[in-house]
Design a protein around this motif. Sequence first.
Motif, PDB file in Angstrom:
ATOM      1  N   PHE A  28     -14.904 -34.205  15.721  1.00  0.00           N
ATOM      2  CA  PHE A  28     -15.309 -35.577  16.016  1.00  0.00           C
ATOM      3  C   PHE A  28     -14.479 -36.456  15.093  1.00  0.00           C
ATOM      4  CE2 PHE A  28     -18.689 -33.074  17.613  1.00  0.00           C
ATOM      5  CZ  PHE A  28     -19.260 -33.793  18.644  1.00  0.00           C
ATOM      6  N   MET A  29     -13.646 -37.314  15.699  1.00  0.00           N
ATOM      7  CA  MET A  29     -12.679 -38.084  14.925  1.00  0.00           C
ATOM      8  C   MET A  29     -12.900 -39.575  15.064  1.00  0.00           C
ATOM      9  SD  MET A  29      -9.456 -35.718  15.947  1.00  0.00           S
ATOM     10  CE  MET A  29      -8.325 -36.451  14.782  1.00  0.00           C
ATOM     11  N   LYS A  30     -12.675 -40.277  13.984  1.00  0.00           N
ATOM     12  CA  LYS A  30     -12.696 -41.739  13.939  1.00  0.00           C
ATOM     13  C   LYS A  30     -11.293 -42.130  13.495  1.00  0.00           C
ATOM     14  CE  LYS A  30     -15.304 -45.324  14.403  1.00  0.00           C
ATOM     15  NZ  LYS A  30     -15.360 -45.795  15.738  1.00  0.00           N
ATOM     16  N   GLY A  31     -10.495 -42.650  14.432  1.00  0.00           N
ATOM     17  CA  GLY A  31      -9.082 -42.882  14.140  1.00  0.00           C
ATOM     18  C   GLY A  31      -8.400 -41.536  13.946  1.00  0.00           C
ATOM     19  N   SER A  32      -7.679 -41.366  12.850  1.00  0.00           N
ATOM     20  CA  SER A  32      -7.026 -40.076  12.578  1.00  0.00           C
ATOM     21  C   SER A  32      -7.844 -39.211  11.617  1.00  0.00           C
ATOM     22  CB  SER A  32      -5.631 -40.319  12.002  1.00  0.00           C
ATOM     23  OG  SER A  32      -5.738 -41.007  10.765  1.00  0.00           O
ATOM     24  N   HIS A  33      -9.027 -39.674  11.227  1.00  0.00           N
ATOM     25  CA  HIS A  33      -9.883 -38.977  10.268  1.00  0.00           C
ATOM     26  C   HIS A  33     -10.925 -38.125  10.996  1.00  0.00           C
ATOM     27  CE1 HIS A  33     -12.359 -38.254   6.751  1.00  0.00           C
ATOM     28  NE2 HIS A  33     -13.397 -38.772   7.383  1.00  0.00           N
ATOM     29  N   THR A  34     -10.997 -36.829  10.665  1.00  0.00           N
ATOM     30  CA  THR A  34     -12.030 -35.953  11.211  1.00  0.00           C
ATOM     31  C   THR A  34     -13.316 -36.171  10.427  1.00  0.00           C
ATOM     32  OG1 THR A  34     -10.414 -34.302  11.913  1.00  0.00           O
ATOM     33  CG2 THR A  34     -12.697 -33.563  11.683  1.00  0.00           C
ATOM     34  N   VAL A  35     -14.375 -36.578  11.129  1.00  0.00           N
ATOM     35  CA  VAL A  35     -15.666 -36.862  10.497  1.00  0.00           C
ATOM     36  C   VAL A  35     -16.471 -35.575  10.337  1.00  0.00           C
ATOM     37  CG1 VAL A  35     -17.803 -38.190  10.719  1.00  0.00           C
ATOM     38  CG2 VAL A  35     -15.639 -39.179  11.476  1.00  0.00           C
ATOM     39  N   VAL A  36     -16.472 -34.737  11.381  1.00  0.00           N
ATOM     40  CA  VAL A  36     -17.202 -33.468  11.333  1.00  0.00           C
ATOM     41  C   VAL A  36     -16.582 -32.517  12.363  1.00  0.00           C
ATOM     42  CG1 VAL A  36     -18.982 -34.151  13.001  1.00  0.00           C
ATOM     43  CG2 VAL A  36     -19.510 -32.390  11.316  1.00  0.00           C
ATOM     44  N   THR A  37     -16.689 -31.222  12.073  1.00  0.00           N
ATOM     45  CA  THR A  37     -16.267 -30.177  12.999  1.00  0.00           C
ATOM     46  C   THR A  37     -17.488 -29.310  13.291  1.00  0.00           C
ATOM     47  OG1 THR A  37     -14.037 -30.176  12.096  1.00  0.00           O
ATOM     48  CG2 THR A  37     -14.674 -28.251  13.356  1.00  0.00           C
ATOM     49  N   ALA A  38     -17.676 -28.970  14.566  1.00  0.00           N
ATOM     50  CA  ALA A  38     -18.851 -28.199  14.970  1.00  0.00           C
ATOM     51  C   ALA A  38     -18.458 -27.094  15.938  1.00  0.00           C
ATOM     52  CB  ALA A  38     -19.866 -29.115  15.640  1.00  0.00           C
ATOM     53  N   SER A  39     -19.192 -26.001  15.919  1.00  0.00           N
ATOM     54  CA  SER A  39     -18.989 -24.910  16.873  1.00  0.00           C
ATOM     55  C   SER A  39     -19.685 -25.252  18.186  1.00  0.00           C
ATOM     56  CB  SER A  39     -19.588 -23.611  16.327  1.00  0.00           C
ATOM     57  OG  SER A  39     -18.922 -23.227  15.163  1.00  0.00           O
ATOM     58  N   ALA A  40     -19.023 -24.907  19.276  1.00  0.00           N
ATOM     59  CA  ALA A  40     -19.604 -25.151  20.605  1.00  0.00           C
ATOM     60  C   ALA A  40     -19.100 -24.094  21.577  1.00  0.00           C
ATOM     61  CB  ALA A  40     -19.239 -26.541  21.100  1.00  0.00           C
ATOM     62  N   ARG A  41     -19.793 -24.018  22.696  1.00  0.00           N
ATOM     63  CA  ARG A  41     -19.388 -23.127  23.785  1.00  0.00           C
ATOM     64  C   ARG A  41     -18.884 -24.009  24.920  1.00  0.00           C
ATOM     65  NH1 ARG A  41     -22.945 -21.475  27.622  1.00  0.00           N
ATOM     66  NH2 ARG A  41     -24.626 -22.040  26.218  1.00  0.00           N
ATOM     67  N   LEU A  42     -17.664 -23.744  25.382  1.00  0.00           N
ATOM     68  CA  LEU A  42     -17.082 -24.478  26.508  1.00  0.00           C
ATOM     69  C   LEU A  42     -17.519 -23.812  27.803  1.00  0.00           C
ATOM     70  CD1 LEU A  42     -15.143 -26.694  27.528  1.00  0.00           C
ATOM     71  CD2 LEU A  42     -13.312 -25.010  27.343  1.00  0.00           C
ATOM     72  N   VAL A  43     -18.186 -24.579  28.661  1.00  0.00           N
ATOM     73  CA  VAL A  43     -18.712 -24.066  29.926  1.00  0.00           C
ATOM     74  C   VAL A  43     -18.039 -24.829  31.060  1.00  0.00           C
ATOM     75  CG1 VAL A  43     -20.786 -23.753  31.326  1.00  0.00           C
ATOM     76  CG2 VAL A  43     -20.941 -23.597  28.831  1.00  0.00           C
ATOM     77  N   LEU A  44     -17.409 -24.094  31.979  1.00  0.00           N
ATOM     78  CA  LEU A  44     -16.800 -24.717  33.153  1.00  0.00           C
ATOM     79  C   LEU A  44     -17.874 -24.834  34.221  1.00  0.00           C
ATOM     80  CD1 LEU A  44     -13.392 -22.823  33.194  1.00  0.00           C
ATOM     81  CD2 LEU A  44     -13.944 -25.026  32.144  1.00  0.00           C
ATOM     82  N   GLU A  45     -18.259 -26.066  34.541  1.00  0.00           N
ATOM     83  CA  GLU A  45     -19.335 -26.324  35.504  1.00  0.00           C
ATOM     84  C   GLU A  45     -19.156 -27.721  36.077  1.00  0.00           C
ATOM     85  OE1 GLU A  45     -22.977 -26.031  33.256  1.00  0.00           O
ATOM     86  OE2 GLU A  45     -22.562 -27.832  32.109  1.00  0.00           O
ATOM     87  N   SER A  46     -19.691 -27.928  37.257  1.00  0.00           N
ATOM     88  CA  SER A  46     -19.663 -29.258  37.867  1.00  0.00           C
ATOM     89  C   SER A  46     -20.835 -30.072  37.341  1.00  0.00           C
ATOM     90  CB  SER A  46     -19.764 -29.148  39.386  1.00  0.00           C
ATOM     91  OG  SER A  46     -18.618 -28.515  39.897  1.00  0.00           O
ATOM     92  N   ASN A  47     -20.568 -31.330  37.041  1.00  0.00           N
ATOM     93  CA  ASN A  47     -21.595 -32.224  36.526  1.00  0.00           C
ATOM     94  C   ASN A  47     -21.568 -33.533  37.303  1.00  0.00           C
ATOM     95  OD1 ASN A  47     -22.548 -30.666  34.120  1.00  0.00           O
ATOM     96  ND2 ASN A  47     -20.397 -30.853  33.569  1.00  0.00           N
ATOM     97  N   ALA A  48     -22.705 -34.150  37.406  1.00  0.00           N
ATOM     98  CA  ALA A  48     -22.801 -35.427  38.120  1.00  0.00           C
ATOM     99  C   ALA A  48     -22.226 -36.574  37.295  1.00  0.00           C
ATOM    100  CB  ALA A  48     -24.260 -35.718  38.466  1.00  0.00           C
TER     101      ALA A  48
END
Length: 81
Positions: A28-48
């Motif tokens: 999560f970046m504000k300008g060129s500065h990273t504010v926080v990094t978090a682990s996530a799972r990327l899911v390929l799915e259709s969303n409304a």
Amino acid sequence: MVAGTLLKAETYKVAWDESGGPQVQVSFMKGSHTVVTASARLVLESNAYDGAAVLRTLSDNSKVLEKISWKKKSLVFEPTS
């Protein structure tokens, strides 16, 4: 909150590397500065919705980011203890 870090209600750039598989590190970046990094799972799915955030409210009324959805994919964040 994301990964135990309180983020102010602002606009952030969200970036990750999709080449490593479904488990990704999201910045999560504000300008060129990273504010926080978090682990996530990327899911390929259709969303409304495109760019929708799903939040969970804790007992102290703080909000935790659980998911960000775009038209064809979602980032699902790991819960923090």
